[in-house]
Design an enzyme around this catalytic site. Structure first.
Site, PDB file in Angstrom:
ATOM      1  N   LYS A  66     -19.071  24.921  19.677  1.00 27.59           N
ATOM      2  CA  LYS A  66     -19.060  25.843  20.901  1.00 27.59           C
ATOM      3  C   LYS A  66     -18.779  27.356  20.760  1.00 27.59           C
ATOM      4  CE  LYS A  66     -16.870  21.953  23.681  1.00 27.59           C
ATOM      5  NZ  LYS A  66     -15.648  21.839  24.659  1.00 27.59           N
ATOM      6  N   GLY A 129      -5.702  26.343  21.364  1.00 21.60           N
ATOM      7  CA  GLY A 129      -6.980  26.277  20.931  1.00 21.60           C
ATOM      8  C   GLY A 129      -7.902  26.563  21.749  1.00 21.60           C
ATOM      9  N   ALA A 131      -9.765  24.566  23.846  1.00 18.64           N
ATOM     10  CA  ALA A 131      -9.591  24.033  25.035  1.00 18.64           C
ATOM     11  C   ALA A 131      -8.480  24.729  26.121  1.00 18.64           C
ATOM     12  CB  ALA A 131      -8.784  22.593  25.086  1.00 18.64           C
ATOM     13  N   LYS A 156      -0.698  32.567  17.661  1.00 15.68           N
ATOM     14  CA  LYS A 156      -1.926  32.265  18.321  1.00 15.68           C
ATOM     15  C   LYS A 156      -1.870  32.226  19.872  1.00 15.68           C
ATOM     16  CE  LYS A 156      -4.934  28.292  17.487  1.00 15.68           C
ATOM     17  NZ  LYS A 156      -5.087  27.030  16.299  1.00 15.68           N
TER      18      LYS A 156
HETATM   19  P1  ATR Z   1      -9.854  22.292  20.589  1.00 16.04           P
HETATM   20  O1  ATR Z   1     -11.079  23.244  20.698  1.00 16.04           O
HETATM   21  O2  ATR Z   1      -9.824  21.009  20.747  1.00 16.04           O
HETATM   22  O3  ATR Z   1      -8.563  23.202  21.365  1.00 16.04           O
HETATM   23  P2  ATR Z   1      -8.723  23.539  18.334  1.00 16.04           P
HETATM   24  O4  ATR Z   1      -9.214  25.049  18.656  1.00 16.04           O
HETATM   25  O5  ATR Z   1      -8.773  23.215  16.748  1.00 16.04           O
HETATM   26  O6  ATR Z   1      -9.274  22.506  19.007  1.00 16.04           O
HETATM   27  O7  ATR Z   1      -7.171  23.645  18.672  1.00 16.04           O
HETATM   28  C1  ATR Z   1      -6.278  22.491  18.381  1.00 16.04           C
HETATM   29  C2  ATR Z   1      -5.009  22.639  19.191  1.00 16.04           C
HETATM   30  O8  ATR Z   1      -4.146  21.555  19.050  1.00 16.04           O
HETATM   31  C3  ATR Z   1      -4.100  24.149  18.435  1.00 16.04           C
HETATM   32  O9  ATR Z   1      -3.577  24.629  19.338  1.00 16.04           O
HETATM   33  C4  ATR Z   1      -3.285  23.160  17.565  1.00 16.04           C
HETATM   34  O10 ATR Z   1      -2.121  23.805  17.235  1.00 16.04           O
HETATM   35  P3  ATR Z   1      -1.697  24.998  16.187  1.00 16.04           P
HETATM   36  O11 ATR Z   1      -2.601  26.083  16.761  1.00 16.04           O
HETATM   37  O12 ATR Z   1      -0.370  25.029  16.128  1.00 16.04           O
HETATM   38  O13 ATR Z   1      -2.298  24.265  15.063  1.00 16.04           O
HETATM   39  C5  ATR Z   1      -2.912  22.051  18.385  1.00 16.04           C
HETATM   40  N1  ATR Z   1      -2.524  20.630  17.478  1.00 16.04           N
HETATM   41  C6  ATR Z   1      -3.393  19.961  16.985  1.00 16.04           C
HETATM   42  N2  ATR Z   1      -2.473  18.899  16.319  1.00 16.04           N
HETATM   43  C7  ATR Z   1      -1.379  19.071  16.785  1.00 16.04           C
HETATM   44  C8  ATR Z   1      -0.251  18.255  16.712  1.00 16.04           C
HETATM   45  N3  ATR Z   1       0.049  17.162  16.072  1.00 16.04           N
HETATM   46  N4  ATR Z   1       0.944  18.884  17.293  1.00 16.04           N
HETATM   47  C9  ATR Z   1       0.866  19.835  18.199  1.00 16.04           C
HETATM   48  N5  ATR Z   1      -0.285  20.804  18.278  1.00 16.04           N
HETATM   49  C10 ATR Z   1      -1.305  20.392  17.826  1.00 16.04           C
END
Ligand code: ATR
Length: 272
Positions: A66, A129, A131, A156
């Protein structure tokens, strides 16, 4: 030649987009073909160019491309600019138009399909992130009383909020959510993809009307299970968002709005 569209991602075998767009085309009488392309690891721009050269008119983009799709755009929409990510491209001559329909698809599902208008409500959005980047502008446009974004990596989320500088947008760490409660709680983290739960305190669900999980087809995820234990009135996964974002792209490409209800019904997997 029939107009060609495709979804590109890596891996792509699980995609439902050809089925969804095929059903839309059938229902609206549009002549088009819609395929799936496994993107190559180091040559996303080349994959897109080859599709254009073979007569491609538009593409949907899924993980992990994306951001790269956005960078190919000559005309990104405001939503795509904020998200720095595109989930749909349209090829008009030399121009590459980029859109991000994930956020408005999610909003339409919550408001229209599930019957929960955001206006005047306290809304909690988990994650910061891609989404969430896509959801922020559409959500704020729906005029919630307050939109709280929570993320493990607080910086972030703060950077994102700073970019928007919206008076109703607030950032909190997960521990600061203790004792807070919301009308609508949306899990836009990727935690459910690995069977995890964001560290959200149970209190956020007190009196909530809706808990929404962006992941689709995973049944009752740990997030939805916690919401169920707290007796949240309505639980939903991302099937409606998936179909609604597809409908936005279809209309953008073809100028015809398909009816999403029958397609959502066909793809819905019960939450058990
Ligand atoms: P996407 O495009 O699906 O949003 P991304 O940009 O990689 O994927 O973002 C993933 C999001 O999920 C991030 O906000 C991440 O939190 P951090 O920025 O603190 O890493 C969050 N995330 C992933 N696994 C998580 C978990 N087990 N608990 C809480 N937040 C999680």
């Amino acid at each position: 030649m029939t107009d060609q569209y495709a979804v590109i991602g890596r891996p792509i075998s699980h995609t439902k987009s050809p089925l969804i767009h095929g059903l839309f085309a059938e229902a609206t009488g549009q002549q088009l073909s819609y395929g799936a392309i496994e993107g190559s690891e180091g040559d996303f721009a080349g994959d897109v160019q080859r599709f254009r050269d073979s007569g491609g008119r538009g593409m949907n983009i899924t993980a992990p491309f994306k951001l790269q799709a956005y960078s190919l755009a000559t005309q990104p929409s405001e939503r795509a600019r904020l998200a720095k990510a595109a989930n749909a491209l349209r090829f008009d001559g030399d121009q590459v138009l980029a859109e991000n329909f994930d956020g408005i698809g999610l909003l339409r599902d919550i408001q229209h399909n599930l019957g929960n208008p955001l206006a005047g409500k306290r809304v909690l959005l988990l994650g910061a992130g891609g989404a969430v980047r896509g959801a922020l502008l559409p959500f704020l446009g729906a005029e919630p009383a307050q939109l709280v974004m929570a993320n493990r990596d607080l910086r972030k989320a703060q950077v994102l909020a700073w970019e928007l500088k919206h008076p109703r947008l607030e950032v909190l760490g997960y521990e600061a959510l203790e004792g807070e409660h919301f009308d609508i709680v949306v899990n836009a983290t990727s935690a459910s993809l690995t069977g995890e739960r964001p560290p959200v305190p149970a209190s956020v669900f007190n009196g909530a009307a809706l808990a929404y999980e962006l992941a689709y087809g995973k049944g009752l995820t740990p997030f939805l299970r916690l919401a169920q234990e707290q007796r949240v009135a309505q639980l939903a996964d991302g099937v409606g968002m998936l179909v609604e974002q597809a409908a936005e792209a279809f209309e953008w490409w073809r100028g015809v709005r398909p009816d999403t209800r029958p397609v959502i019904d066909r793809l819905t997997i019960p939450l058990v």
